[in-house]
Motif scaffolding. Structure first.
Motif, PDB file in Angstrom:
ATOM      1  N   GLU A  33     -15.291  -2.546 -34.416  1.00  0.00           N
ATOM      2  CA  GLU A  33     -16.587  -1.972 -34.809  1.00  0.00           C
ATOM      3  C   GLU A  33     -16.463  -1.012 -35.982  1.00  0.00           C
ATOM      4  O   GLU A  33     -16.764   0.181 -35.861  1.00  0.00           O
ATOM      5  N   THR A  63     -25.238  -1.858 -25.505  1.00  0.00           N
ATOM      6  CA  THR A  63     -24.209  -2.131 -24.494  1.00  0.00           C
ATOM      7  C   THR A  63     -24.901  -2.349 -23.157  1.00  0.00           C
ATOM      8  O   THR A  63     -25.671  -1.483 -22.712  1.00  0.00           O
ATOM      9  N   ASP A  88     -27.054  -0.490 -31.784  1.00  0.00           N
ATOM     10  CA  ASP A  88     -25.867  -0.703 -30.956  1.00  0.00           C
ATOM     11  C   ASP A  88     -26.313  -0.818 -29.498  1.00  0.00           C
ATOM     12  O   ASP A  88     -26.943   0.086 -28.959  1.00  0.00           O
ATOM     13  N   GLU A 145     -20.418  -4.552 -34.794  1.00  0.00           N
ATOM     14  CA  GLU A 145     -19.512  -4.532 -33.640  1.00  0.00           C
ATOM     15  C   GLU A 145     -19.586  -5.835 -32.853  1.00  0.00           C
ATOM     16  O   GLU A 145     -20.670  -6.346 -32.567  1.00  0.00           O
ATOM     17  N   ASP A 190     -20.671  -5.113 -25.500  1.00  0.00           N
ATOM     18  CA  ASP A 190     -20.958  -4.059 -26.486  1.00  0.00           C
ATOM     19  C   ASP A 190     -21.006  -4.681 -27.873  1.00  0.00           C
ATOM     20  O   ASP A 190     -20.005  -5.268 -28.327  1.00  0.00           O
ATOM     21  N   THR A 191     -22.152  -4.569 -28.545  1.00  0.00           N
ATOM     22  CA  THR A 191     -22.280  -5.196 -29.867  1.00  0.00           C
ATOM     23  C   THR A 191     -23.315  -4.467 -30.706  1.00  0.00           C
ATOM     24  O   THR A 191     -24.264  -3.886 -30.161  1.00  0.00           O
TER      25      THR A 191
END
Ligand code: MF3
Ligand code: CO
Ligand code: CO
Length: 267
Positions: free
Chosen positions: A208, A103, A101, A239, A112-113
């Motif tokens: 997410e 960000t 994750d 996400e 954010d992914t």
């Protein structure tokens, strides 16, 4: 604080931040192999974000109320870890599944992914969980357009997931995002159609979902961050950061290496 509506210029800033976050995941892909440690991945990501992208890793020292400052630049959650796993010196091993994750903050905007990675050869069950969770996220994204409500998104994710015999984590959710990491609204990954906030153009939030192969209950480890499944079943998460447009949605966390959206059959 209420939900912030992003202007066209704001959206352009978030598009850049979103692409950069996704490019960190692209860069890490070739490194996720048996033997590498999550500390190594954290170091690679930190350097790339700071030195190549001229951006800031948002997790580093992030300290929401009631939390100790997060000590690393990315989150790495392995196997039965649900989210917020802290990178350490333990090597990844063949068959592990890991959520990374990322960000980043670029020019004040957050992107954010997260994606799932299978280390070496994964089991059928592990690959199925990752794939199903990816589809669950996309079933939520596909709902996004003006007039739809947050409960419609949660409902789409929950019904799809539970129909396959998996469970949705309740304690953590998607979130509004922009100048701040976590803004209103909360985006639950379960819910009832026609309930909660109505979407309007210019809203930006993450979707997410965390999906467990077993029961949905979780617990927090003593490090104050890492969340694991109570029954130690495998857990997966994907996400994206999504903008509500006049006609539907735009996924902001996309880059050359983004996996393509799945083909969604009627639910
Ligand atoms: N990136 C996570 C999210 O999707 C939040 C991580 S908070 C951290 O909301 F401090 F653990 F990084
Ligand atoms: Co998020
Ligand atoms: Co995230």
């Amino acid at each position: 604080m209420s939900i912030t509506i992003k202007s066209a210029a704001d959206a352009e800033g978030m598009r850049v931040a979103g692409r950069l976050a996704s490019e960190v995941l692209d860069m890490l892909t070739a490194h996720v192999k048996p033997g590498i440690t999550t500390d190594d991945l954290d170091r690679l990501a930190h350097r790339h974000i700071v030195e190549v992208q001229g951006a800031v890793p948002a997790p580093l020292n992030y300290a929401p109320p009631g939390y100790t400052p997060y000590p690393k630049s990315i989150c790495t959650s392995i196997n039965h870890q649900v989210c917020h796993g802290i990178p350490n010196d333990r090597p990844l091993k063949n068959g592990d599944i890991v959520n990374i994750d990322v960000t980043v903050i670029k020019d004040g905007w957050h992107g954010d992914t997260s994606r799932m990675y299978v280390v070496g050869e994964g089991s059928i069950a592990a690959k199925r969980l990752c794939q199903l969770t990816y589809e669950a996220m996309w079933r939520g994204i596909a709902k996004v357009r003006p007039g739809v409500r947050l409960g419609d998104i949660g409902h789409a994710i929950q019904t799809f997931t539970e129909r396959q015999g998996y469970s949705v984590v309740r304690e953590f959710c998607g979130h509004g995002i922009g100048r701040k990491f976590h803004e209103e609204p909360q985006v639950l990954h379960y819910g009832r159609p026609g309930t909660l906030e109505e979407l309007v153009p210019g809203m930006v939030f993450t979707i997410e979902p965390m999906v467990n192969a077993g029961r949905r209950e979780i617990k927090e480890l003593g490090d104050g961050w890492t969340i694991v499944t109570k029954d130690r079943s495998l857990s997966a998460q994907w996400e994206h950061t999504v903008l509500v447009t006049e006609s539907g949605y735009e996924v902001l966390t996309v880059s050359a290496g983004s996996p393509p959206p799945p083909e969604l059959q009627a639910a």
